[in-house]
Write an enzyme that holds these catalytic residues in place. Structure first.
Site, PDB file in Angstrom:
ATOM      1  N   CYS A  45       1.112  -1.309   0.522  1.00 25.94           N
ATOM      2  CA  CYS A  45       0.140   0.286   0.100  1.00 25.94           C
ATOM      3  C   CYS A  45       0.860   0.996  -0.135  1.00 25.94           C
ATOM      4  CB  CYS A  45      -0.898   0.388   0.926  1.00 25.94           C
ATOM      5  SG  CYS A  45      -2.407  -1.540   1.224  1.00 25.94           S
ATOM      6  N   ASP A 138     -19.899  13.344 -15.336  1.00 25.42           N
ATOM      7  CA  ASP A 138     -20.968  13.235 -14.682  1.00 25.42           C
ATOM      8  C   ASP A 138     -21.484  12.216 -13.862  1.00 25.42           C
ATOM      9  OD1 ASP A 138     -19.802  10.397 -16.388  1.00 25.42           O
ATOM     10  OD2 ASP A 138     -21.257  10.627 -17.547  1.00 25.42           O
TER      11      ASP A 138
END
Length: 223
Positions: A45, A138
């Site tokens: 990570c 959108d």
């Protein structure tokens, strides 16, 4: 719950290391990459968030915002960021370029289908998988990739995918295998032959295949 391509990505309000955000407000009129991680202070990570930080200016040039998620609390994220900055040689005079969501109760990980059932943490809880969601202005899902907790992603590939998505959202093209910016694109099958000259004034070529069908139509990358 799973989100399908083309669907509105679920809106949510969450705490981050930079304060509370509401996802759709955070996105605004930008594109957004939401990517999840199994745990703070873990090796893979740390490399991923570091690489995302290194590429953050490139994403910003493309009007793309980054936001990460990890199943730890916000204060721990802030401590972890110091390690990430050190690992990726981040310029300490600059603010770390994106927030990290606090999902310590794993509600978002469960809701968005980010759980890796095969990987368990020290407390016996399933880890968050390495999900990557690309969301358009959108607020619709444009791409999703799900890696297991053990496999780090390639953020150069994610940047390449963003370039393809942006290009294909503006022009009636698709990008072939291993495409890179500046290379030829493919004219979408739905484009009628009589419309090609107007849509692609740079010209095009048809690749001959045994079927003699003219479906592989290549054109220089539109500007």
């Amino acid at each position: 719950m799973s989100v399908l391509l083309g669907q509105i990505f679920p809106n949510f309000t969450a705490l981050t290391n930079e304060g509370q955000i509401t996802l759709h407000d955070f996105i605004g009129d930008s594109w957004c990459i939401l990517f999840s991680h199994p745990h703070d202070f873990t090796p893979v990570c740390t490399t991923e968030l570091g690489r995302a930080a290194q590429l953050s200016d490139e994403f910003a040039k493309r009007n793309v915002k980054l936001i990460a998620l990890s199943c730890n609390e916000a204060d721990m994220h802030n401590d972890w960021i110091k390690d990430i900055e050190s690992y990726c040689n981040w310029d300490k005079s600059r603010k770390f370029p994106y927030p990290i969501i606090d999902d310590k109760d794993r509600q978002l990980a469960q809701k968005l289908g980010m759980i890796d059932p095969d990987e368990i943490d020290s407390a016996g809880l399933p880890l968050t998988a390495r999900a990557c969601f690309i969301i358009g202005p959108d607020k619709k899902l444009k791409l999703s990739i799900l890696y297991p907790a053990t496999t780090g992603r390639n953020f150069d590939e994610i940047l390449r995918v963003v370039d393809s998505l942006l290009l294909c959202s503006k022009h009636k093209v698709a990008t072939p295998v291993d495409w890179k910016p500046g290379q030829e694109c493919m004219i979408q099958p739905g484009v009628k032959s009589e419309d090609v000259p107007q849509l692609f004034p740079q010209g095009h070529r048809v690749v001959e295949v045994p079927s003699q069908k003219s479906y592989i139509r290549l054109t220089p990358q539109p500007e």
